[in-house]
Design an enzyme around this catalytic site. Structure first.
Site, PDB file in Angstrom:
ATOM      1  N   ASP A   4      -1.207  -7.087   0.469  1.00  0.00           N
ATOM      2  CA  ASP A   4      -2.115  -7.257   1.620  1.00  0.00           C
ATOM      3  C   ASP A   4      -3.533  -6.808   1.293  1.00  0.00           C
ATOM      4  O   ASP A   4      -4.448  -7.020   2.086  1.00  0.00           O
ATOM      5  CB  ASP A   4      -1.575  -6.513   2.857  1.00  0.00           C
ATOM      6  N   HIS A   5      -3.727  -6.194   0.110  1.00  0.00           N
ATOM      7  CA  HIS A   5      -5.067  -5.715  -0.239  1.00  0.00           C
ATOM      8  C   HIS A   5      -5.754  -6.522  -1.335  1.00  0.00           C
ATOM      9  O   HIS A   5      -6.911  -6.267  -1.643  1.00  0.00           O
ATOM     10  CB  HIS A   5      -5.017  -4.232  -0.625  1.00  0.00           C
ATOM     11  N   HIS A  24      -1.085   7.480  -1.155  1.00  0.00           N
ATOM     12  CA  HIS A  24      -0.373   6.271  -0.730  1.00  0.00           C
ATOM     13  C   HIS A  24       0.613   5.837  -1.811  1.00  0.00           C
ATOM     14  O   HIS A  24       1.809   6.050  -1.683  1.00  0.00           O
ATOM     15  CB  HIS A  24      -1.403   5.177  -0.419  1.00  0.00           C
TER      16      HIS A  24
HETATM   17 ZN    ZN Z   1      -1.871  -2.147   3.226  1.00  0.00          ZN
HETATM   18 ZN    ZN Z   2      -0.537  -0.288   0.597  1.00  0.00          ZN
END
Ligand code: ZN
Ligand code: ZN
Length: 254
Positions: A20-21, A89
């Site tokens: 998603d990045h 993360h």
């Molecule tokens: Zn993300």
């Molecule tokens: Zn992520």
């Protein structure tokens, strides 16, 4: 293109290699190539073995330079620099501090007039940091120009659990763009999946004493972000929710 900012940008900063990045990157680079771009594009991001095959797959007509970054690095540009900081993360995930260079101090016109200076070339000379002479008296820049003023600071976290390092990195920022994937009832789950809740992000903003907090990366489970906005604003009032094509003016503090 829809934002009318143009897409002839020179640098892209990736926080980590979750789909998603970065999956927007191939399409964007392909569009740039299709529009006959010739300038190099710099893509900054943390270490990832899949990077070469990603760029080989796109195969644009211009050069894409991948520049690997790690927490602690500083990238210098003309009018600003970018500092890389660690987040919590996945391994190597990072955030970016966009720090505008210092601006010259304020020119005090009334002081200048009192010293017998007329607006014109002498003003310019002083603004360039050189002394001038008026009626045999030497006037130095600091007589009429105040101390340098800080540039603006914008901090972008990417994905992260609430993390003390972000408070450090975002200290007194003009804007903190922090992820808030989930609402507060899912605090434990957020920790499990490496994300932050709305009020956790707001707590970071509060402690970093930023001017404005922008929440992004809201989970698609929320039809709208009102619940997250409410929860964040109970902790940090100057919070807004990011949305597509949102444009925010970041004023100077002085
Ligand atoms: Zn993300
Ligand atoms: Zn992520």
């Amino acid at each position: 293109m829809r934002c009318r900012t143009g897409i002839n940008i020179s640098s892209i900063f990736i926080t980590h290699w979750h789909a998603d990045h970065f999956l927007g990157l191939p399409g964007l680079i392909h569009t740039m190539s299709f529009q006959n771009r010739t300038d190099n594009l710099e893509v900054y991001g943390p270490r990832w073995a899949g990077v070469p095959s990603l760029f080989a797959l796109i195969n644009p007509r211009f050069e894409v330079d991948f520049i690997e970054v790690a927490a602690g690095d500083t990238i210098k540009k003309d009018s600003f620099c970018v500092r890389v900081f660690a987040v919590d993360h996945v391994p190597n995930a990072c955030g970016y501090v966009f720090q505008e260079c210092e601006r010259p101090g304020k020119f005090d016109r009334s002081k200048a007039q009192a010293l017998g200076l007329q607006p014109g070339p002498l003003y310019k000379t002083l603004q360039k940091g050189k002394p001038v002479k008026v009626k045999n008296r030497l006037i130095v820049p600091s007589d009429v120009i105040g101390p340098p003023r800080a540039g603006r600071k914008i901090v972008y976290t990417g994905d992260t659990r609430p993390y003390e390092g972000v408070v450090e990195a975002a200290r007194h920022a003009d804007m903190l763009i922090h992820e808030a994937t989930l609402a507060d009832d899912l605090t434990e789950y957020a920790d499990t999946v490496g994300h932050a809740t709305a009020s956790e992000a707001a707590d970071i903003a509060l402690r970093a004493q930023v001017e404005v907090l922008v929440l992004t990366h809201i989970s698609s489970r929320y039809a709208n972000a009102n619940l997250l906005l409410d929860q964040a604003q109970q902790v940090f009032k100057d919070t807004i929710i990011a949305e597509d094509y949102l444009s925010i003016e970041v004023p100077y503090k002085d």
